[in-house]
Design an enzyme around this catalytic site. Structure first.
Site, PDB file in Angstrom:
ATOM      1  N   PHE A   1      -7.536  20.160 -24.158  1.00 55.30           N
ATOM      2  CA  PHE A   1      -8.426  18.889 -24.235  1.00 55.30           C
ATOM      3  C   PHE A   1      -9.835  19.108 -23.380  1.00 55.30           C
ATOM      4  CE2 PHE A   1      -9.474  14.439 -24.088  1.00 55.30           C
ATOM      5  CZ  PHE A   1      -9.534  14.080 -25.232  1.00 55.30           C
ATOM      6  N   ASP A   2     -10.671  18.023 -23.885  1.00 54.65           N
ATOM      7  CA  ASP A   2     -12.130  18.361 -23.175  1.00 54.65           C
ATOM      8  C   ASP A   2     -11.939  17.931 -21.848  1.00 54.65           C
ATOM      9  OD1 ASP A   2     -11.601  15.791 -24.538  1.00 54.65           O
ATOM     10  OD2 ASP A   2     -13.700  15.271 -24.553  1.00 54.65           O
TER      11      ASP A   2
ATOM     12  N   TYR B   1       0.918  -1.302   0.053  1.00 52.38           N
ATOM     13  CA  TYR B   1      -0.034  -0.053  -0.003  1.00 52.38           C
ATOM     14  C   TYR B   1       0.946   1.352  -0.004  1.00 52.38           C
ATOM     15  CZ  TYR B   1      -3.607   3.006   0.953  1.00 52.38           C
ATOM     16  OH  TYR B   1      -4.778   4.316   0.718  1.00 52.38           O
TER      17      TYR B   1
ATOM     18  N   ALA C   1       0.835  14.663 -22.258  1.00 58.65           N
ATOM     19  CA  ALA C   1       0.182  13.441 -22.806  1.00 58.65           C
ATOM     20  C   ALA C   1       1.169  12.868 -23.994  1.00 58.65           C
ATOM     21  CB  ALA C   1      -1.236  13.299 -23.136  1.00 58.65           C
TER      22      ALA C   1
ATOM     23  N   ASP D   1       0.360  20.040 -20.545  1.00 54.96           N
ATOM     24  CA  ASP D   1      -0.171  18.770 -20.538  1.00 54.96           C
ATOM     25  C   ASP D   1       0.474  18.012 -21.421  1.00 54.96           C
ATOM     26  OD1 ASP D   1      -1.712  16.699 -21.390  1.00 54.96           O
ATOM     27  OD2 ASP D   1      -3.605  18.023 -21.457  1.00 54.96           O
TER      28      ASP D   1
ATOM     29  N   LYS E   1      -0.582   7.302 -23.281  1.00 50.32           N
ATOM     30  CA  LYS E   1      -0.186   7.742 -24.454  1.00 50.32           C
ATOM     31  C   LYS E   1       1.364   7.570 -24.672  1.00 50.32           C
ATOM     32  CE  LYS E   1      -4.377  10.276 -24.115  1.00 50.32           C
ATOM     33  NZ  LYS E   1      -5.139  10.209 -22.952  1.00 50.32           N
TER      34      LYS E   1
END
Ligand code: P71
Length: 455
Positions: A121-122, A69, A213, A211, A254
């Site tokens: 991005f959305d 954990y 990605a 971002d 991605k």
């Protein structure tokens, strides 16, 4: 010819169901391609997110998953990979990209504050709105012109950005650069533009985030297209890109070639402490953030594979191959071709279908019926309604995206996809548009259903 820098070790069976079956299945799911079963699809170009083929090295890492954990060794490996590739000091794992957006925006965005960027991005936009902020696109004008060739259509228009900032600098939560710019067609951002944006944010004491990605694909385009970077390695370019950032969010599905995962990486310890608190609340303890140990190990290894130059050359070469084939056949597509996908101009493909009848969604449906190929609409359905007026937004770019998963399909698959699109093009005049049967209130492309127009 660009040769693939890998060979196939494991295969997955795919099957093309008959045309009448495809017509039946798509009708049964209300013409929403998200509702199709994957067995009903022959070539799946819905997304390049989480659909890549992991390497033997990543699969070997899966067996070394430490599922403690707290204090998993795999988190250490992930942290080391992010530090060494991107150069940030602190790493917080999240279950995927939108988890990172959620955590970051909870801390950085106050109600009514603005987040300017190239083109959000959305999910990014939805998370900014979720904390009652405003997402503003400041991409250069060329980004909206499908036929204009420009090497860095993801660039921010510096005067637009300064215009917003100068109105009320205190009201800017942070500035976000999405690289590559997905909503604009997978288009890259230049290092010159990154430097200019940084100068503006530094002058105004505003944080700058990426971002990330598709950061590696962005770096590859910089190497190929920007003066002065031809002889730099992808690693060097990535380091330089990130040296201008206060931090980044990452959907690891991605460019890290993983099936799940994400993270936030930053330099500031005080911000880290605040974000760590939210990570525990929303994602999980700070050494797993919603991922299993084995996912983190595969992600750490995938990050290194994602910046290999021969891999990137072949991958972006595959996208270019589809783009050139379609373009040579007269199909109207966005130029230059993106890093992860080819974007077909739905309004140009089906000019007789009004934008309110979703030309790009219609095109996606027809390509499925024609040959079991699944793409995705990035147009009017995705754009949704205006936050204030409730009216439909009619985006200037109304596109069908054919996203190429990483290391999954061969040239024969891609040839087949092009053949199917061309066949649909040949009978385009007979194709009718659609209207909503059920309109879902948010992120409406996921859950809405449609009816075909009679005339
Ligand atoms: C893509 C996706 C995933 C997707 C989203 C909506 C419909 C279908 C598929 C996700 C991104 C992205 C960028 C630039 C953040 C996210 C969210 N893209 N930034 O293109 O492209 O990441 O999916 O891991 O939560 O198909 P997440």
């Amino acid at each position: 010819m660009i040769l693939p820098p890998y060979k196939i070790k494991v295969v997955e069976k795919i099957n093309l169901i008959p045309r009448e079956e495809r017509e039946k299945r798509i009708r049964e799911v209300g013409y929403n391609l998200f509702f199709l079963q994957s067995q009903d699809i022959y070539i799946d170009l819905l997304t390049d997110s989480g659909t890549g083929a992991m390497s033997d090295n990543q699969w070997a890492g899966i067996m070394l998953g430490d599922e403690s954990y707290a204090g998993s060794i795999n988190f250490k490996h992930l942290e080391e990979a992010v530090k060494s590739i991107m150069g940030f000091k602190y790493v917080l794992p999240t279950h995927q990209g939108r988890g990172a957006e959620h955590v970051l925006d909870e801390i950085l965005v106050k109600p009514c504050q603005v987040v300017p960027g190239n083109m959000h991005f959305d999910t990014t936009k939805a998370h900014i709105i979720n904390v009652r902020g405003r997402a503003i696109d400041c991409v250069i004008e060329e980004a909206y012109q499908p036929d204009t060739e420009h090497p860095f259509k993801g660039n921010i228009d510096i005067s637009k950005l300064e215009g917003f900032i100068n109105k009320d600098p205190e009201n800017i939560a942070y500035v976000l650069i999405t690289a590559t710019c997905n909503s604009g067609g997978g288009q890259p951002v230049s290092l010159e533009n990154i430097r200019q944006v940084h100068e503006v944010t530094k002058k105004n004491n505003i944080a700058l985030f990426m971002d990330a990605a598709r950061f590696a694909e962005n770096a590859f385009f910089i190497k190929e297209r920007e003066a002065g970077y031809k002889d730099k390695s992808i690693q060097e370019i990535v380091k330089e890109m990130m040296s201008h950032m206060d931090g980044c969010t990452m959907s690891a599905k991605k460019d890290a070639i993983n099936n799940i995962g994400g993270f936030i990486a930053i330099n500031d310890k005080k911000l880290y402490d605040k974000l760590a608190h939210k990570t525990v609340l929303f994602e999980g303890f700070i050494t797993y953030g919603g991922m299993s140990g084995r996912d983190m190990e595969a992600l750490a290894r995938g990050l290194f594979e994602g910046i290999e130059e021969d891999y990137l050359r072949y991958r972006i070469g595959q996208v270019r191959y589809v783009g050139e084939k379609l373009s040579n056949a007269g199909i109207p597509i966005m130029k230059p071709f993106g890093g992860h996908a080819v974007f077909i101009n739905g309004k140009g493909f089906l000019p007789h279908i009004k934008q309110e009848n979703f030309p790009s969604q219609t095109l996606c449906i027809e390509c499925y019926i024609e040959g079991g190929v699944r793409g995705v609409e990035v147009g009017t359905i995705l754009a949704g309604r205006d936050q204030n007026t409730g009216k439909n937004i009619y985006p200037r770019l109304d596109l069908m995206r054919l996203a190429i998963p990483r290391r999954v399909y061969c040239s024969e698959h891609l040839d087949y996809v092009c053949e199917i699109v061309v066949n649909a093009y040949k009978r385009r005049e007979k194709i009718k548009g659609f209207e909503f049967d059920y309109e879902s209130p948010t992120l409406r492309h996921f859950l809405s259903t449609f009816k075909r127009l009679k005339n």
